[in-house]
Structures are given as structure tokens and as C-alpha cells.
Design a protein around this motif. Structure first.
Motif, PDB file in Angstrom:
ATOM      1  N   ASN A   1       1.973   3.165  -2.610  1.00  0.00           N
ATOM      2  CA  ASN A   1       3.015   3.270  -3.614  1.00  0.00           C
ATOM      3  C   ASN A   1       2.419   3.950  -4.852  1.00  0.00           C
ATOM      4  OD1 ASN A   1       5.607   1.989  -2.650  1.00  0.00           O
ATOM      5  ND2 ASN A   1       4.185   0.328  -2.160  1.00  0.00           N
ATOM      6  N   GLN A   2       3.053   3.765  -5.991  1.00  0.00           N
ATOM      7  CA  GLN A   2       2.554   4.347  -7.239  1.00  0.00           C
ATOM      8  C   GLN A   2       2.377   3.252  -8.288  1.00  0.00           C
ATOM      9  OE1 GLN A   2       5.224   7.602  -8.248  1.00  0.00           O
ATOM     10  NE2 GLN A   2       5.205   8.373  -6.151  1.00  0.00           N
ATOM     11  N   ASN A  39      -7.851   3.166  -5.113  1.00  0.00           N
ATOM     12  CA  ASN A  39      -7.193   2.900  -6.379  1.00  0.00           C
ATOM     13  C   ASN A  39      -8.121   3.401  -7.482  1.00  0.00           C
ATOM     14  OD1 ASN A  39      -4.550   1.237  -6.147  1.00  0.00           O
ATOM     15  ND2 ASN A  39      -5.884   0.304  -4.599  1.00  0.00           N
ATOM     16  N   ASN A  94      -2.864   3.071  -4.284  1.00  0.00           N
ATOM     17  CA  ASN A  94      -2.025   2.991  -5.471  1.00  0.00           C
ATOM     18  C   ASN A  94      -2.833   3.518  -6.652  1.00  0.00           C
ATOM     19  OD1 ASN A  94       0.714   1.601  -5.005  1.00  0.00           O
ATOM     20  ND2 ASN A  94      -0.671   0.305  -3.803  1.00  0.00           N
ATOM     21  N   HIS A 103       0.821  -1.211   0.000  1.00  0.00           N
ATOM     22  CA  HIS A 103       0.000   0.000   0.000  1.00  0.00           C
ATOM     23  C   HIS A 103       0.860   1.268   0.000  1.00  0.00           C
ATOM     24  CE1 HIS A 103       0.682   0.528   4.379  1.00  0.00           C
ATOM     25  NE2 HIS A 103       0.199   1.749   4.210  1.00  0.00           N
TER      26      HIS A 103
END
Length: 496
Positions: A32-33, A80, A56, A30
Motif C-alpha cells: 500500500n502507500q 519500508n 509501504n 502489504h
């Protein structure tokens, strides 16, 4: 075997080859990109008990095969860009709406978003109901026409009786000064029958307006006094210092009339108003234990914090205040028509009653607030730390998400016991949300907690802090709705 790569700004897609890690028990990616879809191969990691892919940029559907991960105790794909129908597997459904929130294109249970097929079925049922209703209406037209004159007469009579029963007092003279001074002529309107109706009672009660000992606070629109009547009843009287964008008595009475119709257990009840050419008053219930700000930052806090139980405002009570305030805002945003925006949420506007339940005050004052009429004033309010970035810009494109931002700051304030902006040095300003974000990413989480708290579950505090950071996103569209905030807070206690 655990794999925790959260908060590392990783980019790209999740590798399909992770299924080779047969004994993997925790996969935390969790914050992040990451982009692309969720690999179906993750369903082969049958020993997983934690899978967190939240925060993300993942797209596409949630693979139904993930429902075979029978050992999962934590699952989160929130925030997301996922789409499609949420798999119906009980393993995934058991995690509730908070595991899927923040994905506008997801639909189905446990979210409230209906999928296309469901909408079509509902639409068909709705059409049938409309046809049947139309037929019944057609049959009843003749009867209605025959009864029109009688109904009109009865309704007129009831309206007249209602006006007689309504507690509306037009005072001939309400004096708030010493005998011999010029009296103030105006109109007093009450929304409740519990308040005194005699002129003599109000003459005595309004003496609070010239008594400094009755002054209990001040805010963006006026000064608040405690007025007590001979029968012991006390109310809060806000003496307005600005009318904002309102220009006359009719506009003022229209706004106050709308406030009198609002009713929620976590809202301070409006009880009436007073208008004269030289003074305007708003009457509301008096909440006994002061504001959240008083308890967190006032003089009383030092006395409370000596208790071994964590002070009078314990974590349990703080959480109840947070949840009650969220429910009040959800009511204003989602249940009121037209929608009611607060635009001035701060801990000093959250009152606490005898049962330590939250009572949100100063709601519905959008047209009274000076911050919406001047960019320069808006910038000064932004420095306080509660105001959303869009309210401090020339465009002033405010929405219900502006309230979400301010509420997020209050959440951080409740957990940390710190003010939204603190100045430890002459040229140093510490912004609370930046302080919390930095510690959660790089430091020890407990460093964020108010040192006076005792007997709490650390996971609850961390979840509330994370919710506060999501609510204070600089981008309004990235913030949850207040309905989603309520659901998340309720799940915090359910799952802990």
C-alpha cells in the motif's frame, strides 16, 4: 478473524485503535502507500499469527513490544523506510533477514548492517590490533632489512620458474583455413594445463571455425563454436565480431587476464584467448546441456513437457538454476575487486551442465559490449526485455542494480516459461513483468505458472515471482542487491 487489505493503495497512518480487534488473527497491509510509524498497540493483538506490513512507506523503529506476539508464524516489514535497531526478541529474529530487507536505516541481527555501538566496539578492537601490529612490525624491521637481498633473489627465481610453468603458447602459425590459404599469425594464451599444448592439436581443433556443423550459438559480441580435440576434449570458442571500446592488443590482453583470475562453481570457466590483428578468440569450458533459453523456449522443451514429472527442467531444477545464477552474480558484484558487472544477463547466457547446475557465461565483457557505446543500439536491446531502463537512456548510468533488473526478468521467465517480450499480434507486445504484475494483483496466481510444471509448491513460485517484480523495479535504488537476492532465495526453500 482475518483482515487482508493488501495492494489497495491505502494512504495515511496505521490506526492505533486496531488493538480493539482482540480476535484478529491475520493483518495483511502489504503493498500500500501507508506512512508513519508502526503502532505499539499492535502488540496487544495477541492472537495474531500473520502480520505483513511490507512494501509501504513506514518510518521509525520497530516496536520491541511486537516481540510479545508469540503466535506469529509470518512477519514481514521489508521494503519500508524503517530505522533503528531490530528488536532482539526471538519471535522476530526467527523470521530471518528477508523479513527486514529493503530498509537501509535498519541495523542489527539478522541483517548484516552493524549498529553504531557495535561499530564503535569493533573500531576500538581494530585500533588495539593496529597498535599491536605496528609494534610487531617495528620489532621486525631490522630482520626484514637484513633479509631483503636474499628474499629479492629468491623471488626473482620463483617468478622466472612460474613463467616457464605457465601455459602460454605463442604460435608461429595457426591456420583456420584450407591448406594453401594465408596463415594467421597470432598469440595464444592458455589459463589451464588441461588443454593441448602441441601446434598440431590446435591446428585440428580450430577447424571448427570454418565448420557450420560446429556452430553452437551467437550473441552480442560474437559467434560461438564447439572445438573438439583428438583426445575427445571439447571447448567453446567465441569468435569476436566486435571489440567494443577496446582499441589494441594490450587492452584486450589486460581484460582477458582479469577474466582468467575469476573462479566460481556457477561461472563458465575461461580457459584462454587468442589474438591476431585480424581475429580474436575467447576460449572457455563447453557446457553440455545448452542454455536455459534452449530448455524454456527451444525445440527440446516440447519433448520434455510430455513427461508427467514436469519435463526435464522440473521446478526443482529451475530453482537450482535461479539460485546458482544468483550466487554467481553475487560473487561478481560483492567478492571481486574491482567489481565485475555483467550487463548482458539473459537466459541464453545461463548454461546448464550435466548436473543441472547453472553456469553463467559472457560475464566481464563490459568493454566488449556494443550496447554501451551507442544510445540507439541500447534502445534496440531494451526491446528484448532484459535491459534495465537506465541502460536505454542517454545517460547510460549503469551499476550492479542493472544486473539485478535483468536477473529479475530471468526469474519471471523461469516461473512462467514465457519470453520477456512476446508478440501475439502484429501490433501487440506483451512485456513479461507487466503481465505478471497484473495477474498477481487482479487475477489467479496460478495463471502465471508454466503449464508444463508439475510437483511444485505454489507458495515457492509466488515468492519467486514477487522477488522478480521487486528486482525489476524501474528505480535502481528500489532493487535489492544480489547478496540480498541470494538470501531471499535460500529462505524460500528453508521456510517452505
Amino acid at each position: 478473524m482475518p483482515v487482508n487489505l493488501s495492494g489497495n493503495k491505502l494512504q495515511g497512518v496505521i490506526p492505533d485503535t486496531l488493538n480493539n480487534l482482540t480476535y484478529l488473527r491475520m493483518l495483511d497491509l502489504h503493498k500500500n502507500q501507508l506512512d508513519g510509524g508502526i503502532p505499539v498497540s499492535l502488540a496487544q493483538l495477541t492472537n495474531l499469527d500473520l502480520l505483513d506490513l511490507s512494501e509501504n512507506g513506514l518510518t521509525g523503529p520497530i516496536p520491541s513490544e511486537l516481540g510479545n506476539l508469540s503466535k506469529l508464524t509470518h512477519f514481514n516489514v521489508s521494503f519500508n523506510r524503517l530505522s533503528g535497531v531490530i528488536p532482539s526478541a526471538p519471535v522476530l529474529q526467527n523470521f530471518g533477514s528477508t523479513a527486514f530487507m529493503g530498509n537501509p536505516l535498519l541495523c542489527g541481527s539478522p541483517l548484516n548492517n552493524l549498529c553504531g555501538g557495535q561499530k564503535a566496539r569493533r573500531l576500538s578492537v581494530a585500533i588495539i590490533i593496529v597498535i599491536v601490529a605496528a609494534a610487531l612490525i617495528l620489532i621486525g624491521v631490522c630482520i626484514v632489512c637484513a633479509m631483503n637481498i636474499r628474499a629479492y633473489t629468491r623471488r626473482s627465481k620463483e617468478e622466472q620458474e612460474g613463467k616457464e610453468d605457465e601455459e602460454v603458447l605463442v604460435s608461429e602459425s595457426i591456420s583456420v583455413g584450407s591448406p594453401g590459404q594465408n596463415a594467421i599469425i597470432g598469440k595464444l594464451v592458455l589459463f589451464t594445463k588441461s588443454l593441448p599444448s602441441r601446434y598440431e592439436d590446435w591446428e585440428e581443433g580450430t577447424k571448427a571455425l570454418v565448420d557450420k556443423d560446429c556452430l553452437v550459438g551467437g550473441g552480442s559480441v560474437g559467434t560461438v563454436y564447439k572445438a573438439t580435440f583428438e583426445n575427445g576434449l571439447s571447448i567453446a570458442v567465441k569468435k569476436l565480431e566486435t571489440l567494443g571500446s577496446l582499441t589494441n592488443q594490450d587492452e584486450f590482453e589486460h581484460e582477458m587476464g582479469q577474466l582468467g583470475n575469476l573462479n566460481h562453481p556457477n561461472l563458465v570457466t575461461f580457459q584462454g584467448y587468442y589474438w591476431s590483428s585480424s581475429m580474436q578468440l575467447i576460449l572457455s569450458e563447453f557446457v553440455t546441456k545448452g542454455s536455459l533459453y534452449d530448455h524454456l523456449h527451444g525445440n527440446r522443451r516440447r519433448a520434455f513437457s510430455r513427461s508427467s514429472s514436469g519435463g526435464e527442467l522440473s521446478w526443482d531444477r529451475r530453482f537450482r538454476v535461479a539460485l546458482g545464477t544468483a550466487r554467481a552474480l553475487a560473487y561478481l558484484h560483492h567478492d571481486c575487486r574491482p567489481q565485475v558487472l555483467h550487463l548482458n544477463i539473459k537466459s541464453s547466457n545461463i548454461m546448464i551442465d550435466e548436473e543441472y547446475e547453472a553456469k553463467l557465461s559472457d560475464y566481464g565483457f563490459k568493454k566488449l559490449l556494443p550496447i554501451l557505446g551507442s544510445f540507439e543500439v541500447s534502445r534496440s536491446y531494451a526491446a528484448i526485455g532484459y535491459i534495465a531502463p537506465e541502460l536505454a537512456s542517454p545517460s547510460l548510468r549503469y551499476s550492479d542494480k542493472s544486473d539485478v533488473f535483468s536477473f529479475g526478468v530471468v526469474l519471471l521467465e523461469i516461473v512462467t516459461g514465457r519470453k520477456p517480450v512476446e508478440s501475439p499480434g502484429a501490433a501487440i507486445h506483451v512485456i513479461l513483468r507487466d503481465y505478471v504484475r497484473e495477474i498477481l494483483e487482479d487475477g489467479t496466481k496460478s495463471d502465471c505458472f508454466d503449464r508444463s510444471l508439475r510437483g511444485f509448491i505454489e507458495a515457492e513460485l509466488v515468492q519467486v515471482l514477487k522477488l522478480g517484480l521487486v528486482c525489476t523495479s524501474n528505480t535502481p535504488s528500489s532493487r535489492p542487491s544480489m547478496a540480498e537476492v541470494v538470501q531471499f532465495l535460500e529462505s524460500v526453500r528453508t521456510n517452505s
